[in-house]
Scaffold this motif. Sequence first.
Motif, PDB file in Angstrom:
ATOM      1  N   PRO A  31       3.447  10.958   3.893  1.00  0.00           N
ATOM      2  CA  PRO A  31       3.793   9.713   3.197  1.00  0.00           C
ATOM      3  C   PRO A  31       5.026   9.881   2.327  1.00  0.00           C
ATOM      4  O   PRO A  31       5.264  10.954   1.769  1.00  0.00           O
ATOM      5  CB  PRO A  31       2.556   9.429   2.335  1.00  0.00           C
ATOM      6  CG  PRO A  31       1.891  10.748   2.160  1.00  0.00           C
ATOM      7  CD  PRO A  31       2.214  11.565   3.392  1.00  0.00           C
ATOM      8  N   GLY A  32       5.807   8.831   2.247  1.00  0.00           N
ATOM      9  CA  GLY A  32       6.926   8.810   1.316  1.00  0.00           C
ATOM     10  C   GLY A  32       6.396   8.668  -0.095  1.00  0.00           C
ATOM     11  O   GLY A  32       5.192   8.450  -0.315  1.00  0.00           O
ATOM     12  N   PRO A  33       7.264   8.763  -1.069  1.00  0.00           N
ATOM     13  CA  PRO A  33       6.817   8.612  -2.454  1.00  0.00           C
ATOM     14  C   PRO A  33       6.395   7.172  -2.739  1.00  0.00           C
ATOM     15  O   PRO A  33       6.983   6.230  -2.196  1.00  0.00           O
ATOM     16  CB  PRO A  33       8.045   9.004  -3.269  1.00  0.00           C
ATOM     17  CG  PRO A  33       9.198   8.757  -2.358  1.00  0.00           C
ATOM     18  CD  PRO A  33       8.707   9.014  -0.972  1.00  0.00           C
ATOM     19  N   GLY A  76      10.222  -0.965  -1.892  1.00  0.00           N
ATOM     20  CA  GLY A  76      10.525  -1.376  -0.524  1.00  0.00           C
ATOM     21  C   GLY A  76      11.755  -0.720   0.072  1.00  0.00           C
ATOM     22  O   GLY A  76      12.560  -1.373   0.717  1.00  0.00           O
ATOM     23  N   PHE A  77      11.920   0.573  -0.131  1.00  0.00           N
ATOM     24  CA  PHE A  77      13.016   1.278   0.532  1.00  0.00           C
ATOM     25  C   PHE A  77      12.450   2.436   1.344  1.00  0.00           C
ATOM     26  O   PHE A  77      11.329   2.879   1.117  1.00  0.00           O
ATOM     27  CB  PHE A  77      14.117   1.719  -0.436  1.00  0.00           C
ATOM     28  CG  PHE A  77      13.730   2.690  -1.517  1.00  0.00           C
ATOM     29  CD1 PHE A  77      13.800   4.056  -1.310  1.00  0.00           C
ATOM     30  CD2 PHE A  77      13.348   2.234  -2.765  1.00  0.00           C
ATOM     31  CE1 PHE A  77      13.487   4.954  -2.309  1.00  0.00           C
ATOM     32  CE2 PHE A  77      13.030   3.126  -3.788  1.00  0.00           C
ATOM     33  CZ  PHE A  77      13.094   4.486  -3.552  1.00  0.00           C
ATOM     34  N   ASP A  78      13.220   2.892   2.330  1.00  0.00           N
ATOM     35  CA  ASP A  78      12.761   3.920   3.259  1.00  0.00           C
ATOM     36  C   ASP A  78      13.805   5.004   3.432  1.00  0.00           C
ATOM     37  O   ASP A  78      14.998   4.713   3.532  1.00  0.00           O
ATOM     38  CB  ASP A  78      12.504   3.319   4.649  1.00  0.00           C
ATOM     39  CG  ASP A  78      11.373   2.323   4.642  1.00  0.00           C
ATOM     40  OD1 ASP A  78      10.248   2.721   4.305  1.00  0.00           O
ATOM     41  OD2 ASP A  78      11.621   1.144   4.968  1.00  0.00           O
ATOM     42  N   LEU A  79      13.345   6.242   3.535  1.00  0.00           N
ATOM     43  CA  LEU A  79      14.196   7.360   3.914  1.00  0.00           C
ATOM     44  C   LEU A  79      14.357   7.287   5.429  1.00  0.00           C
ATOM     45  O   LEU A  79      13.365   7.277   6.160  1.00  0.00           O
ATOM     46  CB  LEU A  79      13.542   8.680   3.497  1.00  0.00           C
ATOM     47  CG  LEU A  79      14.289   9.965   3.800  1.00  0.00           C
ATOM     48  CD1 LEU A  79      15.640   9.996   3.102  1.00  0.00           C
ATOM     49  CD2 LEU A  79      13.440  11.159   3.379  1.00  0.00           C
ATOM     50  N   ALA A 113       0.858  -1.180   0.000  1.00  0.00           N
ATOM     51  CA  ALA A 113       0.000   0.000   0.000  1.00  0.00           C
ATOM     52  C   ALA A 113       0.895   1.232   0.000  1.00  0.00           C
ATOM     53  O   ALA A 113       2.081   1.148   0.329  1.00  0.00           O
ATOM     54  CB  ALA A 113      -0.888  -0.007   1.241  1.00  0.00           C
ATOM     55  N   TRP A 114       0.336   2.372  -0.366  1.00  0.00           N
ATOM     56  CA  TRP A 114       1.095   3.613  -0.356  1.00  0.00           C
ATOM     57  C   TRP A 114       0.178   4.762   0.039  1.00  0.00           C
ATOM     58  O   TRP A 114      -1.041   4.664  -0.070  1.00  0.00           O
ATOM     59  CB  TRP A 114       1.753   3.890  -1.714  1.00  0.00           C
ATOM     60  CG  TRP A 114       0.790   4.036  -2.853  1.00  0.00           C
ATOM     61  CD1 TRP A 114       0.239   5.201  -3.313  1.00  0.00           C
ATOM     62  CD2 TRP A 114       0.260   2.988  -3.657  1.00  0.00           C
ATOM     63  NE1 TRP A 114      -0.608   4.936  -4.361  1.00  0.00           N
ATOM     64  CE2 TRP A 114      -0.610   3.579  -4.595  1.00  0.00           C
ATOM     65  CE3 TRP A 114       0.427   1.614  -3.681  1.00  0.00           C
ATOM     66  CZ2 TRP A 114      -1.310   2.838  -5.531  1.00  0.00           C
ATOM     67  CZ3 TRP A 114      -0.264   0.880  -4.623  1.00  0.00           C
ATOM     68  CH2 TRP A 114      -1.117   1.492  -5.534  1.00  0.00           C
ATOM     69  N   GLY A 115       0.788   5.823   0.516  1.00  0.00           N
ATOM     70  CA  GLY A 115       0.040   7.016   0.893  1.00  0.00           C
ATOM     71  C   GLY A 115      -0.176   7.933  -0.293  1.00  0.00           C
ATOM     72  O   GLY A 115       0.434   7.766  -1.353  1.00  0.00           O
ATOM     73  N   ASP A 116      -1.028   8.901  -0.124  1.00  0.00           N
ATOM     74  CA  ASP A 116      -1.351   9.866  -1.171  1.00  0.00           C
ATOM     75  C   ASP A 116      -0.133  10.749  -1.462  1.00  0.00           C
ATOM     76  O   ASP A 116       0.274  11.546  -0.617  1.00  0.00           O
ATOM     77  CB  ASP A 116      -2.530  10.732  -0.714  1.00  0.00           C
ATOM     78  CG  ASP A 116      -2.951  11.765  -1.738  1.00  0.00           C
ATOM     79  OD1 ASP A 116      -2.300  11.893  -2.809  1.00  0.00           O
ATOM     80  OD2 ASP A 116      -3.941  12.471  -1.472  1.00  0.00           O
ATOM     81  N   PRO A 117       0.461  10.627  -2.639  1.00  0.00           N
ATOM     82  CA  PRO A 117       1.667  11.419  -2.928  1.00  0.00           C
ATOM     83  C   PRO A 117       1.404  12.921  -2.978  1.00  0.00           C
ATOM     84  O   PRO A 117       2.323  13.720  -2.790  1.00  0.00           O
ATOM     85  CB  PRO A 117       2.124  10.884  -4.287  1.00  0.00           C
ATOM     86  CG  PRO A 117       0.896  10.317  -4.907  1.00  0.00           C
ATOM     87  CD  PRO A 117       0.066   9.791  -3.767  1.00  0.00           C
ATOM     88  N   MET A 118       0.162  13.316  -3.193  1.00  0.00           N
ATOM     89  CA  MET A 118      -0.136  14.740  -3.270  1.00  0.00           C
ATOM     90  C   MET A 118      -0.072  15.421  -1.902  1.00  0.00           C
ATOM     91  O   MET A 118       0.119  16.628  -1.832  1.00  0.00           O
ATOM     92  CB  MET A 118      -1.486  14.969  -3.946  1.00  0.00           C
ATOM     93  CG  MET A 118      -1.487  14.537  -5.424  1.00  0.00           C
ATOM     94  SD  MET A 118      -0.038  15.105  -6.373  1.00  0.00           S
ATOM     95  CE  MET A 118      -0.249  16.864  -6.311  1.00  0.00           C
ATOM     96  N   ALA A 126       9.553  15.246   7.889  1.00  0.00           N
ATOM     97  CA  ALA A 126       8.187  14.777   8.149  1.00  0.00           C
ATOM     98  C   ALA A 126       7.960  13.395   7.539  1.00  0.00           C
ATOM     99  O   ALA A 126       7.240  12.570   8.112  1.00  0.00           O
ATOM    100  CB  ALA A 126       7.169  15.795   7.617  1.00  0.00           C
ATOM    101  N   VAL A 127       8.579  13.123   6.408  1.00  0.00           N
ATOM    102  CA  VAL A 127       8.491  11.783   5.806  1.00  0.00           C
ATOM    103  C   VAL A 127       9.179  10.770   6.719  1.00  0.00           C
ATOM    104  O   VAL A 127       8.629   9.706   7.015  1.00  0.00           O
ATOM    105  CB  VAL A 127       9.088  11.760   4.380  1.00  0.00           C
ATOM    106  CG1 VAL A 127       9.219  10.328   3.863  1.00  0.00           C
ATOM    107  CG2 VAL A 127       8.236  12.596   3.423  1.00  0.00           C
ATOM    108  N   VAL A 128      10.376  11.081   7.179  1.00  0.00           N
ATOM    109  CA  VAL A 128      11.104  10.172   8.080  1.00  0.00           C
ATOM    110  C   VAL A 128      10.285   9.906   9.339  1.00  0.00           C
ATOM    111  O   VAL A 128      10.201   8.768   9.812  1.00  0.00           O
ATOM    112  CB  VAL A 128      12.494  10.741   8.444  1.00  0.00           C
ATOM    113  CG1 VAL A 128      13.150   9.921   9.550  1.00  0.00           C
ATOM    114  CG2 VAL A 128      13.394  10.782   7.221  1.00  0.00           C
ATOM    115  N   ALA A 129       9.628  10.935   9.876  1.00  0.00           N
ATOM    116  CA  ALA A 129       8.847  10.809  11.108  1.00  0.00           C
ATOM    117  C   ALA A 129       7.495  10.126  10.894  1.00  0.00           C
ATOM    118  O   ALA A 129       6.802   9.840  11.858  1.00  0.00           O
ATOM    119  CB  ALA A 129       8.636  12.193  11.722  1.00  0.00           C
TER     120      ALA A 129
END
Length: 169
Positions: free
Chosen positions: A38-40, A47-50, A9-14, A31-34
């Motif tokens: 949502p990340g891109p 499957g990678f994370d900032l 699943a992914w978050g809304d990129p907008m 804010a993405v790290v925290a």
Amino acid sequence: MTDRMRTFAWGDPMETATAARTAAGLDVLRAVVAGELPGPPIADTLGFDLIEVEPGRVVFAFEPAEYHYNPIGSVHGGVYATLLDSATGCAVHSMLPAGVGYTSLDLTVKFLRAITLDTGRVTCVGTVTHLGGRTALAEARLLDADERLLGTASSSILVIRPQPGTQVG
């Protein structure tokens, strides 16, 4: 032949894109790290994370999986390139004020070692080497847990500033 399946699943990129119009790049990436933004979706797809952000430097983490493999049983070069491109772009983004965008002009990738399941967790460190008014230069390094270099990239990045008189946000 044994089929394998993966769902994600992914978050809304907008949400993140909208935040970038009114917040500095460093604040957006933090804010993405925290988990506040949502990340891109590409990060969820591959499957990678900032995991770390500071001005001019970002770190992504990546755990190789079978679904990253090419036909010869190692992680596809496109995955390397996507991680490296993400790291160079986000490193530049971490230095941009609110409302200023960016896009890659080029990406030169060097593949140095194969990544497989046995490689384990990989990090990708992106750093800015030059930030100008219209362009930036950044580099990124893919490293295994023992700090062995797996791949590198350098990128020229176009800095997209709003036209004078244009309202941001």
